[in-house]
Design a protein around this motif. Structure first.
Motif, PDB file in Angstrom:
ATOM      1  N   MET A  15       0.834  -1.198   0.000  1.00 48.69           N
ATOM      2  CA  MET A  15       0.000   0.000   0.000  1.00 48.69           C
ATOM      3  C   MET A  15       0.870   1.250   0.000  1.00 48.69           C
ATOM      4  O   MET A  15       2.017   1.233   0.457  1.00 48.69           O
ATOM      5  N   LYS A  16       0.288   2.331  -0.479  1.00 47.26           N
ATOM      6  CA  LYS A  16       0.885   3.648  -0.312  1.00 47.26           C
ATOM      7  C   LYS A  16       0.192   4.305   0.879  1.00 47.26           C
ATOM      8  O   LYS A  16      -1.016   4.552   0.849  1.00 47.26           O
ATOM      9  N   ILE A  17       0.969   4.561   1.918  1.00 47.76           N
ATOM     10  CA  ILE A  17       0.421   5.064   3.177  1.00 47.76           C
ATOM     11  C   ILE A  17       0.924   6.484   3.410  1.00 47.76           C
ATOM     12  O   ILE A  17       2.125   6.746   3.338  1.00 47.76           O
ATOM     13  N   LEU A  18      -0.001   7.402   3.687  1.00 49.57           N
ATOM     14  CA  LEU A  18       0.355   8.777   4.034  1.00 49.57           C
ATOM     15  C   LEU A  18       0.013   9.015   5.498  1.00 49.57           C
ATOM     16  O   LEU A  18      -1.164   9.052   5.877  1.00 49.57           O
ATOM     17  N   ILE A  19       1.025   9.125   6.331  1.00 48.72           N
ATOM     18  CA  ILE A  19       0.850   9.400   7.762  1.00 48.72           C
ATOM     19  C   ILE A  19       1.003  10.902   7.971  1.00 48.72           C
ATOM     20  O   ILE A  19       1.983  11.504   7.528  1.00 48.72           O
ATOM     21  N   THR A  20       0.026  11.496   8.629  1.00 51.69           N
ATOM     22  CA  THR A  20       0.034  12.941   8.848  1.00 51.69           C
ATOM     23  C   THR A  20       0.142  13.230  10.332  1.00 51.69           C
ATOM     24  O   THR A  20      -0.650  12.718  11.127  1.00 51.69           O
ATOM     25  N   ALA A  21       1.131  14.040  10.704  1.00 52.38           N
ATOM     26  CA  ALA A  21       1.374  14.325  12.116  1.00 52.38           C
ATOM     27  C   ALA A  21       1.627  15.816  12.298  1.00 52.38           C
ATOM     28  O   ALA A  21       2.424  16.411  11.565  1.00 52.38           O
ATOM     29  N   GLU A  22       0.961  16.414  13.272  1.00 49.23           N
ATOM     30  CA  GLU A  22       1.192  17.826  13.578  1.00 49.23           C
ATOM     31  C   GLU A  22       2.459  18.013  14.405  1.00 49.23           C
ATOM     32  O   GLU A  22       3.003  19.114  14.472  1.00 49.23           O
ATOM     33  N   THR A  23       2.903  16.947  15.073  1.00 45.56           N
ATOM     34  CA  THR A  23       4.162  16.975  15.804  1.00 45.56           C
ATOM     35  C   THR A  23       4.917  15.701  15.458  1.00 45.56           C
ATOM     36  O   THR A  23       4.356  14.601  15.505  1.00 45.56           O
ATOM     37  N   TYR A  24       6.169  15.860  15.067  1.00 39.39           N
ATOM     38  CA  TYR A  24       6.961  14.748  14.529  1.00 39.39           C
ATOM     39  C   TYR A  24       8.420  15.037  14.863  1.00 39.39           C
ATOM     40  O   TYR A  24       8.810  16.199  14.982  1.00 39.39           O
ATOM     41  N   PRO A  25       9.256  14.000  15.058  1.00 39.28           N
ATOM     42  CA  PRO A  25      10.659  14.277  15.371  1.00 39.28           C
ATOM     43  C   PRO A  25      11.259  15.291  14.387  1.00 39.28           C
ATOM     44  O   PRO A  25      10.911  15.264  13.208  1.00 39.28           O
ATOM     45  N   PRO A  26      12.086  16.220  14.894  1.00 39.97           N
ATOM     46  CA  PRO A  26      12.798  16.167  16.177  1.00 39.97           C
ATOM     47  C   PRO A  26      11.994  16.537  17.412  1.00 39.97           C
ATOM     48  O   PRO A  26      12.572  16.601  18.496  1.00 39.97           O
ATOM     49  N   ASP A  27      10.695  16.816  17.304  1.00 38.53           N
ATOM     50  CA  ASP A  27       9.889  17.015  18.515  1.00 38.53           C
ATOM     51  C   ASP A  27      10.006  15.784  19.405  1.00 38.53           C
ATOM     52  O   ASP A  27      10.055  14.651  18.916  1.00 38.53           O
ATOM     53  N   VAL A  28      10.045  16.021  20.703  1.00 38.49           N
ATOM     54  CA  VAL A  28      10.173  14.912  21.654  1.00 38.49           C
ATOM     55  C   VAL A  28       8.889  14.823  22.476  1.00 38.49           C
ATOM     56  O   VAL A  28       8.673  15.591  23.414  1.00 38.49           O
ATOM     57  N   ASN A  29       8.011  13.903  22.090  1.00 37.23           N
ATOM     58  CA  ASN A  29       6.796  13.604  22.841  1.00 37.23           C
ATOM     59  C   ASN A  29       6.272  12.273  22.338  1.00 37.23           C
ATOM     60  O   ASN A  29       6.713  11.760  21.296  1.00 37.23           O
ATOM     61  N   GLY A  30       5.331  11.691  23.068  1.00 34.82           N
ATOM     62  CA  GLY A  30       4.852  10.358  22.730  1.00 34.82           C
ATOM     63  C   GLY A  30       4.196  10.280  21.367  1.00 34.82           C
ATOM     64  O   GLY A  30       4.408   9.320  20.614  1.00 34.82           O
ATOM     65  N   SER A  31       3.404  11.289  21.003  1.00 37.84           N
ATOM     66  CA  SER A  31       2.724  11.273  19.716  1.00 37.84           C
ATOM     67  C   SER A  31       3.717  11.313  18.564  1.00 37.84           C
ATOM     68  O   SER A  31       3.588  10.574  17.584  1.00 37.84           O
ATOM     69  N   ALA A  32       4.717  12.188  18.668  1.00 35.10           N
ATOM     70  CA  ALA A  32       5.718  12.300  17.613  1.00 35.10           C
ATOM     71  C   ALA A  32       6.502  11.007  17.454  1.00 35.10           C
ATOM     72  O   ALA A  32       6.740  10.534  16.330  1.00 35.10           O
ATOM     73  N   GLN A  33       6.908  10.430  18.581  1.00 31.21           N
ATOM     74  CA  GLN A  33       7.698   9.199  18.517  1.00 31.21           C
ATOM     75  C   GLN A  33       6.870   8.053  17.946  1.00 31.21           C
ATOM     76  O   GLN A  33       7.373   7.225  17.172  1.00 31.21           O
ATOM     77  N   PHE A  34       5.587   7.982  18.318  1.00 33.88           N
ATOM     78  CA  PHE A  34       4.734   6.929  17.782  1.00 33.88           C
ATOM     79  C   PHE A  34       4.598   7.055  16.267  1.00 33.88           C
ATOM     80  O   PHE A  34       4.666   6.066  15.535  1.00 33.88           O
ATOM     81  N   ALA A  35       4.366   8.278  15.787  1.00 37.54           N
ATOM     82  CA  ALA A  35       4.176   8.468  14.350  1.00 37.54           C
ATOM     83  C   ALA A  35       5.402   8.000  13.573  1.00 37.54           C
ATOM     84  O   ALA A  35       5.274   7.347  12.524  1.00 37.54           O
TER      85      ALA A  35
END
Length: 384
Positions: free
Chosen positions: A1-21
């Protein structure tokens, strides 16, 4: 599949949501999928595409949110056309959005318009952002209601809605999100945090309480420092605090004011390996935060067979079985936290090992492999 993951916070941000994405993106890449990530630029500058070990990052022009240490906002009038071009270029089979803010809602709108399957995962509650809003209480209460209304409206357009825990799902539904959300753990590679059979983990000659996370208001690290000050000095209990954040200077001052600066170490950011060893050498892990929808750092500590003392709030009660792998304490009550920490630290070595072993056993249900399996099914058309 072609998967597009969209994140408002993403590394280098350091938080659980960013790391999970990021872990999700690379986990799907390893399974043979083509993975693209849409996220804000982490610095000033025009939108650009960057490669991260096979994952294509589409970074959109963004602006620093002046009340937050690192969060960045994408303005719709600057990026709406670029989002449309991204869909033209990638032509994703599925979109997985991690937040309902500006970039997330633009991507959902474009995906729905084109008939692309949309999965929405919510890592957010209004309490995460409220400490950064310089407004009176009446405004904050109104913001909370409007924020939940907005979450429900944006995620209502998704084909599948998920959150990391059953409690997070229930919180969403109780606040107006469609009653079809399902719980999918953020997942963890538990084996990464275990000590190797021949590994020599050097423990300090004093008891260690470990905290790991952003030094933010809602993490309540001040309560841990207050608790250390309430434990008799003769017990020589130390706290190791891992992470950075806007509260660091205040917490350092508090440690000096309470006379425990010599027993509270601020370790800043650690590498993955340094953090793993910090989990292994700790006698107990403490999470005093009251806005946790899952708490990956707590799961990591449990994977390292560490007993836990957690705030009795949000999702944390699901991670502590009283007396078996640790204890819950009453948020806002440092004396209760001090008492619960001493229950663990005063236990015999055999009891502490048994609590650590139970922590490790509890983590098995949060396998990251299982998380990838679940999302792969959902991407393919399943509803859970």
């Amino acid at each position: 599949m072609k998967i597009l993951i969209t994140a408002e916070t993403y590394p280098p941000d350091v938080n659980g949501s960013a790391q999970f994405a990021r872990r999700l993106a690379h986990g799907m890449l390893e399974r043979g999928h083509e993975v693209h990530v849409a996220a804000p630029m982490p610095t000033h500058g025009p939108s650009r595409v960057m490669a991260d070990d096979g994952v294509q990052e589409h970074r959109f022009r963004s602006h620093h949110a002046f009340t937050h240490p690192y969060f960045r906002l994408c303005f719709p009038w600057e990026i709406a056309r670029e989002v449309s071009h991204l869909f033209d270029e990638v032509q994703p089979d599925v979109v997985h959005v991690q937040c309902h803010y500006i970039l997330g809602r633009l991507v959902i709108h474009e995906a729905v318009r084109r008939g692309v399957r949309v999965v929405g995962t919510n890592h957010f509650i209004p309490e995460n952002i409220e400490p950064f809003l310089p407004f009176p209480d009446w405004f904050i209460k109104g913001y909370r209601k409007v924020s939940w209304w907005d979450i429900a409206r944006v995620y209502g357009r998704c084909d599948v809605i998920t959150a990391p825990t059953p409690l997070a799902v229930r919180t969403m539904v109780d606040n107006g999100v469609a009653d079809r959300a399902v719980a999918v753990s953020n997942g963890i590679d538990a084996g990464h945090y275990e000590a190797a059979a021949d590994e020599d983990v050097r423990h300090p000659d004093h008891p260690v309480v470990l905290f790991c996370g952003r030094l933010a208001v809602e993490k309540n690290v001040n309560e841990l420092i207050e608790a250390i000050a309430l434990i008799p000095r003769a017990k020589n209990v130390h706290a190791e605090i891992v992470g950075e954040g806007e509260q660091r200077e205040r917490l350092v001052r508090l440690a000096h004011e309470r006379g425990v600066a010599d027993r509270v170490q601020f370790l800043g950011f650690l590498t993955d390996e340094e953090l793993r060893r910090a989990y292994l050498r700790a006698d107990v892990f403490c999470q005093p935060g009251t806005a946790e929808l899952q708490s990956l750092v707590t799961l990591e500590a449990m994977s390292a067979s560490t007993p836990v003392v957690l705030a009795n709030a949000r999702a944390l009660p699901h991670l502590a079985e009283e007396g078996r792998n640790g204890y819950l304490f009453t948020p806002g009550d440092p004396a209760d936290l001090a008492a619960k920490l001493q229950l663990v630290l005063d236990a015999s070595p055999e009891q502490q090992r048994a609590m650590g072993a139970h922590s490790r056993a509890m983590v098995s249900q949060h396998s990251f492999t299982r998380t990838l399996d679940t999302f792969e099914r959902i991407y393919g058309g399943a509803n859970r």
